[in-house]
Design an enzyme around this catalytic site. Structure first.
Site, PDB file in Angstrom:
ATOM      1  N   LYS A 138       0.503  -1.071  -0.617  1.00 37.94           N
ATOM      2  CA  LYS A 138      -0.233  -0.078   0.118  1.00 37.94           C
ATOM      3  C   LYS A 138       0.647   0.785   0.478  1.00 37.94           C
ATOM      4  O   LYS A 138       1.349   2.113   0.659  1.00 37.94           O
ATOM      5  CB  LYS A 138      -0.611   0.012   0.861  1.00 37.94           C
ATOM      6  CG  LYS A 138      -2.255  -0.993   1.290  1.00 37.94           C
ATOM      7  CD  LYS A 138      -2.766  -1.136   2.015  1.00 37.94           C
ATOM      8  CE  LYS A 138      -4.081  -2.328   1.742  1.00 37.94           C
ATOM      9  NZ  LYS A 138      -4.527  -2.527   3.492  1.00 37.94           N
ATOM     10  N   ALA A 179      -3.731  -6.488   9.993  1.00 36.84           N
ATOM     11  CA  ALA A 179      -2.667  -7.696  10.204  1.00 36.84           C
ATOM     12  C   ALA A 179      -3.327  -7.951  11.958  1.00 36.84           C
ATOM     13  O   ALA A 179      -2.703  -9.596  11.541  1.00 36.84           O
ATOM     14  CB  ALA A 179      -1.180  -7.777  10.349  1.00 36.84           C
ATOM     15  N   LYS A 193      -5.367   6.708   1.452  1.00 39.15           N
ATOM     16  CA  LYS A 193      -5.537   6.718   3.427  1.00 39.15           C
ATOM     17  C   LYS A 193      -4.371   6.775   3.588  1.00 39.15           C
ATOM     18  O   LYS A 193      -4.554   7.182   5.530  1.00 39.15           O
ATOM     19  CB  LYS A 193      -6.444   5.618   3.049  1.00 39.15           C
ATOM     20  CG  LYS A 193      -6.278   4.015   2.474  1.00 39.15           C
ATOM     21  CD  LYS A 193      -5.544   3.669   4.214  1.00 39.15           C
ATOM     22  CE  LYS A 193      -4.752   2.382   3.634  1.00 39.15           C
ATOM     23  NZ  LYS A 193      -4.288   1.162   4.457  1.00 39.15           N
ATOM     24  N   ARG A 211      -0.074   2.387  11.992  1.00 39.69           N
ATOM     25  CA  ARG A 211       1.211   2.924  11.919  1.00 39.69           C
ATOM     26  C   ARG A 211       1.566   4.308  11.571  1.00 39.69           C
ATOM     27  O   ARG A 211       1.930   4.549  12.195  1.00 39.69           O
ATOM     28  CB  ARG A 211       2.765   1.562  11.515  1.00 39.69           C
ATOM     29  CG  ARG A 211       1.862   1.554  10.000  1.00 39.69           C
ATOM     30  CD  ARG A 211       3.010   0.351   9.669  1.00 39.69           C
ATOM     31  NE  ARG A 211       2.211  -1.069  10.139  1.00 39.69           N
ATOM     32  CZ  ARG A 211       3.531  -1.423   9.371  1.00 39.69           C
ATOM     33  NH1 ARG A 211       4.157  -2.328   8.719  1.00 39.69           N
ATOM     34  NH2 ARG A 211       2.975  -2.932   9.881  1.00 39.69           N
ATOM     35  N   ASN A 212       0.532   4.593  10.180  1.00 39.08           N
ATOM     36  CA  ASN A 212       0.832   5.568   9.947  1.00 39.08           C
ATOM     37  C   ASN A 212       0.079   6.684  10.645  1.00 39.08           C
ATOM     38  O   ASN A 212       0.213   7.630  10.761  1.00 39.08           O
ATOM     39  CB  ASN A 212      -0.032   5.512   7.928  1.00 39.08           C
ATOM     40  CG  ASN A 212       0.484   5.778   8.072  1.00 39.08           C
ATOM     41  OD1 ASN A 212       1.357   5.627   7.230  1.00 39.08           O
ATOM     42  ND2 ASN A 212       0.067   3.518   7.287  1.00 39.08           N
TER      43      ASN A 212
END
EC number: 1.1.1.94
Length: 337
Positions: free
Chosen positions: A114, A148, A199, A264-265
């Site tokens: 991604k 995940a 996103k 994480r972003n």
């Protein structure tokens, strides 16, 4: 009755998302062989012995054959009918060193990445087509919304599988779906892949705002503006597709990435909002936030198409031009509706 053909699936990548997909493949009932490229030799040895990834999702038991684990991606690709590329975008080139275009011939190539290839300013599908001559018809894109960590806990999740050839997309879906994974088939390859890139930038923006002390009310307005920005961008890039921007692959993936504790972003953005430098946030996380690399690449697209995308512009100004986060967010706040 005709015997089911045994499919050969290759996974290139050994991070959390690749590990979660190995679990999906193991829990799918379709007859198959799974080959797995693992970057670190010590991780490979550990997984061979204990059937757990010591670095990512370490509690998950993995159904893998010890003889099907390799530290050479070419060996995995050559033995596979379906190849799933699942590294951070910045590391894909390194993972594919020594791989020739001929190694990909006649195979379905799946990108679960991604992000955008940083030096090339290309999404993965475009990069594969340009560098390896892979026909777009042979490329399949996996979109969310799906984290995940929830896959590892077997929480009901949905994947969007996009391919110009619906039969290829269905082939990929058929080896991934299981009791906790549902699949949605799409033909919007560019929209799903660019949506997955964008996103991450919007989640990073949400994290910055949260780190500065903005609350849920502001985040809701930010996300509602972000989905309109996403539609503006993917429509400019690929205007021929009649897509529903409110579908799971776009709005759903944006929502889970913007709000989830596992994003994480969002975490990376929150650290920036709290005053971390980019370098210190990257070191402390020890994981790749794709939105960082994507921000610079999307900025070039914004300029090329002359698009009005103030949220993406804000993130770029903070990350790359080192502008003060609090000032940039206040500027953005006057443009949101």
């Amino acid at each position: 009755m005709m015997e089911e053909t045994e499919q050969k699936i290759g996974m290139v990548g050994s991070g959390s998302w690749a590990t979660a997909m190995i679990k999906m493949l193991g829990d799918n009932q379709k007859k198959k062989d799974v080959f797995w490229w693992i970057r670190k030799e010590e991780d490979l040895a550990y997984i061979k012995t204990y059937k757990h990834n010591p670095t990512y999702l370490s509690a998950v038991e993995l159904r893998v054959h010890p003889d099907h684990l390799f530290s050479d991606a070419r060996k995995v690709i050559q033995q596979s009918d379906i190849v799933i590329l699942n590294t951070p975008s910045a590391y894909l080139k390194d993972a594919l060193k020594g791989v020739d275009a001929s190694d990909f011939e006649g195979k379905i190539i799946v990108t679960a990445i991604k992000g955008i290839i940083p030096d090339e300013n290309l999404i993965v599908g475009e990069y594969l087509s340009k560098i390896y001559g892979i026909p777009l018809a042979n490329i399949v894109v996996i979109g969310g919304p799906c984290h995940a960590e929830e896959v590892s806990a077997e929480k009901l999740s949905y994947l969007t599988i996009a391919g110009k050839e619906s039969a290829h997309a269905e082939s990929v879906a058929s080896v991934l779906r299981n009791r906790y994974i549902n699949t949605i088939i799409s033909t919007d390859v560019f929209g799903v892949e660019y949506g997955a890139v964008l996103k991450n930038i919007y989640a990073l923006a949400g994290g910055i705002c949260h780190g500065l002390g903005f609350g849920d009310n502001f985040t809701a307005v930010l996300v509602s503006n972000a989905i309109r920005e996403m539609e503006t961008c993917v429509t400019a890039i690929d205007p021929e597709v009649d897509r529903d921007i409110n579908a799971s692959a776009y709005l759903g993936d944006l929502l889970v990435t913007a709000y989830s504790q596992f994003s994480r972003n969002r975490t990376f953005g929150h650290m920036i909002g709290k005053g971390y430098t980019v370098q210190s946030a990257q070191l402390e996380m020890n994981m790749v936030a794709e939105g960082y690399y994507a921000s610079a690449c999307i900025q070039n697209i914004i300029q090329h198409y002359e698009l009005d995308m103030p949220i993406c512009n804000m993130v770029y100004q903070i990350l790359y031009n080192k502008q003060a986060a609090n000032i940039e967010v206040k500027k953005l706040a006057t443009k949101l509706t």
